[in-house]
Write a protein that holds these residues in place. Structure first.
Motif, PDB file in Angstrom:
ATOM      1  N   LYS A 306     -12.288  -6.564  -4.353  1.00 52.37           N
ATOM      2  CA  LYS A 306     -11.235  -6.294  -5.482  1.00 52.37           C
ATOM      3  C   LYS A 306      -9.627  -6.278  -4.515  1.00 52.37           C
ATOM      4  CE  LYS A 306     -13.085  -2.487  -6.305  1.00 52.37           C
ATOM      5  NZ  LYS A 306     -13.200  -1.211  -6.961  1.00 52.37           N
ATOM      6  N   PHE A 307      -9.656  -7.029  -3.629  1.00 51.85           N
ATOM      7  CA  PHE A 307      -8.265  -7.125  -2.947  1.00 51.85           C
ATOM      8  C   PHE A 307      -7.224  -7.651  -3.854  1.00 51.85           C
ATOM      9  CE2 PHE A 307      -5.223  -8.247   0.220  1.00 51.85           C
ATOM     10  CZ  PHE A 307      -5.495  -7.289   1.301  1.00 51.85           C
ATOM     11  N   ASN A 308      -6.337  -7.048  -3.975  1.00 46.92           N
ATOM     12  CA  ASN A 308      -4.898  -7.512  -4.739  1.00 46.92           C
ATOM     13  C   ASN A 308      -3.987  -8.422  -3.863  1.00 46.92           C
ATOM     14  OD1 ASN A 308      -2.853  -7.931  -6.414  1.00 46.92           O
ATOM     15  ND2 ASN A 308      -2.789  -5.906  -7.334  1.00 46.92           N
ATOM     16  N   LEU A 309      -4.032  -9.656  -3.988  1.00 45.28           N
ATOM     17  CA  LEU A 309      -3.297 -10.427  -3.095  1.00 45.28           C
ATOM     18  C   LEU A 309      -1.852 -10.355  -3.492  1.00 45.28           C
ATOM     19  CD1 LEU A 309      -5.363 -13.903  -3.339  1.00 45.28           C
ATOM     20  CD2 LEU A 309      -5.494 -12.026  -1.514  1.00 45.28           C
ATOM     21  N   ASP A 310      -1.503 -10.089  -4.744  1.00 46.37           N
ATOM     22  CA  ASP A 310       0.027  -9.855  -5.009  1.00 46.37           C
ATOM     23  C   ASP A 310       0.660  -8.687  -4.583  1.00 46.37           C
ATOM     24  OD1 ASP A 310      -0.447 -12.098  -6.789  1.00 46.37           O
ATOM     25  OD2 ASP A 310      -1.112 -10.762  -8.681  1.00 46.37           O
ATOM     26  N   LYS A 311      -0.129  -7.600  -3.975  1.00 52.72           N
ATOM     27  CA  LYS A 311       0.537  -6.747  -3.167  1.00 52.72           C
ATOM     28  C   LYS A 311       0.842  -6.934  -1.991  1.00 52.72           C
ATOM     29  CE  LYS A 311      -0.807  -2.963  -6.397  1.00 52.72           C
ATOM     30  NZ  LYS A 311      -1.579  -1.714  -6.559  1.00 52.72           N
ATOM     31  N   VAL A 312       0.621  -8.107  -1.195  1.00 53.16           N
ATOM     32  CA  VAL A 312       0.765  -8.522   0.088  1.00 53.16           C
ATOM     33  C   VAL A 312       1.943  -9.222   0.248  1.00 53.16           C
ATOM     34  CG1 VAL A 312      -0.138  -9.663   2.247  1.00 53.16           C
ATOM     35  CG2 VAL A 312      -1.514  -8.557   0.613  1.00 53.16           C
ATOM     36  N   ASN A 313       2.974  -8.755   1.206  1.00 51.30           N
ATOM     37  CA  ASN A 313       4.066  -9.524   1.413  1.00 51.30           C
ATOM     38  C   ASN A 313       4.344  -9.769   2.941  1.00 51.30           C
ATOM     39  OD1 ASN A 313       5.693  -7.354   2.391  1.00 51.30           O
ATOM     40  ND2 ASN A 313       5.478  -6.531   0.209  1.00 51.30           N
ATOM     41  N   ARG A 314       5.266 -10.667   3.255  1.00 47.69           N
ATOM     42  CA  ARG A 314       5.371 -10.839   4.767  1.00 47.69           C
ATOM     43  C   ARG A 314       5.896  -9.936   5.657  1.00 47.69           C
ATOM     44  NH1 ARG A 314       6.010 -16.513   5.325  1.00 47.69           N
ATOM     45  NH2 ARG A 314       5.934 -17.809   3.416  1.00 47.69           N
ATOM     46  N   GLU A 315       6.692  -8.983   4.614  1.00 46.90           N
ATOM     47  CA  GLU A 315       7.044  -7.686   5.422  1.00 46.90           C
ATOM     48  C   GLU A 315       5.928  -6.826   5.719  1.00 46.90           C
ATOM     49  OE1 GLU A 315       8.347  -8.899   2.839  1.00 46.90           O
ATOM     50  OE2 GLU A 315      10.185  -9.747   3.544  1.00 46.90           O
ATOM     51  N   ASP A 316       4.980  -6.606   5.002  1.00 50.60           N
ATOM     52  CA  ASP A 316       3.860  -5.726   5.387  1.00 50.60           C
ATOM     53  C   ASP A 316       3.172  -6.307   6.693  1.00 50.60           C
ATOM     54  OD1 ASP A 316       4.465  -4.068   3.059  1.00 50.60           O
ATOM     55  OD2 ASP A 316       2.884  -5.376   1.813  1.00 50.60           O
ATOM     56  N   LEU A 317       2.905  -7.604   6.605  1.00 47.17           N
ATOM     57  CA  LEU A 317       2.347  -8.268   7.694  1.00 47.17           C
ATOM     58  C   LEU A 317       3.090  -8.149   8.867  1.00 47.17           C
ATOM     59  CD1 LEU A 317      -0.131  -9.712   8.791  1.00 47.17           C
ATOM     60  CD2 LEU A 317       0.639 -11.900   7.940  1.00 47.17           C
ATOM     61  N   GLY A 318       4.430  -8.159   8.588  1.00 47.73           N
ATOM     62  CA  GLY A 318       5.259  -8.334  10.018  1.00 47.73           C
ATOM     63  C   GLY A 318       5.425  -6.764  10.557  1.00 47.73           C
ATOM     64  N   ARG A 319       5.423  -5.930   9.905  1.00 50.78           N
ATOM     65  CA  ARG A 319       5.189  -4.347  10.260  1.00 50.78           C
ATOM     66  C   ARG A 319       3.999  -4.107  11.147  1.00 50.78           C
ATOM     67  NH1 ARG A 319       8.152  -3.052   5.448  1.00 50.78           N
ATOM     68  NH2 ARG A 319       5.953  -2.725   4.506  1.00 50.78           N
ATOM     69  N   MET A 320       3.075  -4.637  10.656  1.00 50.12           N
ATOM     70  CA  MET A 320       1.872  -4.352  11.306  1.00 50.12           C
ATOM     71  C   MET A 320       1.408  -5.287  12.578  1.00 50.12           C
ATOM     72  SD  MET A 320      -2.271  -4.977   9.960  1.00 50.12           S
ATOM     73  CE  MET A 320      -3.491  -4.453  11.149  1.00 50.12           C
ATOM     74  N   SER A 321       1.915  -6.328  12.687  1.00 49.59           N
ATOM     75  CA  SER A 321       1.451  -7.504  13.654  1.00 49.59           C
ATOM     76  C   SER A 321       2.586  -8.024  14.510  1.00 49.59           C
ATOM     77  CB  SER A 321       0.752  -8.313  13.084  1.00 49.59           C
ATOM     78  OG  SER A 321       1.160  -9.189  12.020  1.00 49.59           O
ATOM     79  N   GLY A 322       3.805  -7.713  14.084  1.00 52.44           N
ATOM     80  CA  GLY A 322       4.827  -8.488  14.747  1.00 52.44           C
ATOM     81  C   GLY A 322       5.461  -9.738  13.850  1.00 52.44           C
ATOM     82  N   PRO A 323       5.999 -10.605  14.330  1.00 51.33           N
ATOM     83  CA  PRO A 323       6.742 -11.680  13.692  1.00 51.33           C
ATOM     84  C   PRO A 323       5.387 -12.585  13.242  1.00 51.33           C
ATOM     85  CG  PRO A 323       8.085 -11.370  15.620  1.00 51.33           C
ATOM     86  CD  PRO A 323       6.749 -10.366  15.851  1.00 51.33           C
ATOM     87  N   LEU A 324       5.835 -13.225  12.162  1.00 44.50           N
ATOM     88  CA  LEU A 324       4.496 -14.265  11.927  1.00 44.50           C
ATOM     89  C   LEU A 324       5.008 -15.687  12.512  1.00 44.50           C
ATOM     90  CD1 LEU A 324       5.151 -14.049   8.088  1.00 44.50           C
ATOM     91  CD2 LEU A 324       3.320 -12.976   9.322  1.00 44.50           C
TER      92      LEU A 324
END
Length: 330
Positions: A306-324
């Motif tokens: 049921k994962f909502n793809l619309d709620k994922v943005n680059r900033e979320d990923l960047g905060r967790m893992s560093g730069p894209l």
């Protein structure tokens, strides 16, 4: 603010109670002296000594180890009769070649392997890379510390330190050991906890066997919380591990579907799978209380689907893992 302090202090106290710090030993306060190691109290294990000689080996000395006073036989063994325990990780060919090159340059073999005699053969739980390097160089014999206690063959994780284990290697060794014990020993899985070290390794190992490229590291944190050693006979426990591995792979498939969808949207990062698993891992909000494996994985599978793809943005990923990756930062 004041109300939170006692809880934090209590938690710290509990943790300290569970994991007491090792006290520094007084110098020269434990074990045997050099004279005691070599004393006549080191009674030769007659059957083992005779067996080594019958196998074409040569016993060079018998002594007591300086820490626990256990009997050790120092011997030269025919190299073609020595093999790794059946439970070990696969050897690293690059490591074997580097080791063989170093031995060849020195023209010496200076680090004996550990061995256990098993029906006219010798299992080494510690020394397989040295063994393979010696065979690569065409060696005829190998020096070994032969131990009378067969159970040492199962102490792989504690003994095998010549090349650091990663999670996959540790998990595969443990599940292979479980399989070997299931056919050779009676008892419950929980009785062998000291050999397996961590229950998560058993389930992860079964998953790695089914899917060698399984990303176990992404799931290890929550599996550690959800797993415990089973108070069931080894054969029954092994079936449980197999079933749990299947559920874990079902979760991995659901997560992979989300990762592929995120990539389609232009998100490219080596941390995508870890990001998705962290998002669906509700245990990060559950700090206390019991955690059960099956309900936990079932809930995470449902969340992944049921994962909502619309709620994922680059900033979320960047905060967790560093730069894209560079291609996504334009």
């Amino acid at each position: 603010m004041a109300a939170k302090s006692p809880r934090k202090k209590a938690a710290t106290t509990t943790t300290a109670t569970r994991r007491p710090r090792r006290k520094k030993a007084e110098p020269a306060s434990k074990g045997l002296s050099a004279a005691e190691v070599a004393s006549e109290a080191a009674t030769p294990p007659v059957e083992l000594v005779q067996g080594i000689q019958e196998d074409g080996g040569q016993v060079l000395s018998v002594y007591r180890d300086p820490l626990g006073a256990h009997t050790v036989v120092f011997a030269a063994l025919p190299i073609d009769k020595v093999e790794p325990t059946p439970y070990q990780r696969d050897v690293s060919e690059p490591h074997v070649k580097r080791l063989a090159s170093a031995m060849e340059r020195l023209d010496r073999f200076l680090d004996p392997i550990i061995a256990i005699r098993k029906e006219g053969r010798y299992w080494t739980p510690n020394g397989n890379h040295r063994l393979q390097a010696s065979k690569l160089l065409g060696g005829k014999s190998i020096m070994a510390l032969v131990l009378p206690e067969e159970d040492v063959a199962y102490q792989i994780l504690a003994l095998n330190t010549e090349k650091a284990h990663n999670l996959k290697e540790r998990s595969l060794e443990v599940i292979r050991m479980h399989r070997g014990l299931t056919g050779a020993r009676a008892g419950r899985e929980s009785e062998f906890a000291h050999l397996f070290e961590e229950p998560a390794f058993l389930t992860l190992g079964a998953a790695y066997e089914k899917r060698p490229r399984f990303s176990g590291g992404a799931y290890h944190p929550f599996i550690k919380r959800a797993e415990s050693f089973l108070d069931q006979p080894l054969a029954e426990a092994l079936r449980v591990r197999e079933a749990r591995a299947d559920k874990l792979l079902e979760l991995d498939d659901a997560v992979a579907t989300v990762v592929d969808a995120l990539k389609t949207r232009g998100l490219q990062s080596p941390y995508l799978k870890n990001f998705v698993v962290a998002r669906i891992n509700f245990l990060r909000f559950k700090k206390d209380g019991p955690v059960e494996f099956d309900p936990t994985v079932a809930r995470m599978i449902s969340s992944a689907r049921k994962f909502n793809l619309d709620k994922v943005n680059r900033e979320d990923l960047g905060r967790m893992s560093g730069p894209l990756l560079a291609e996504d930062s334009e």
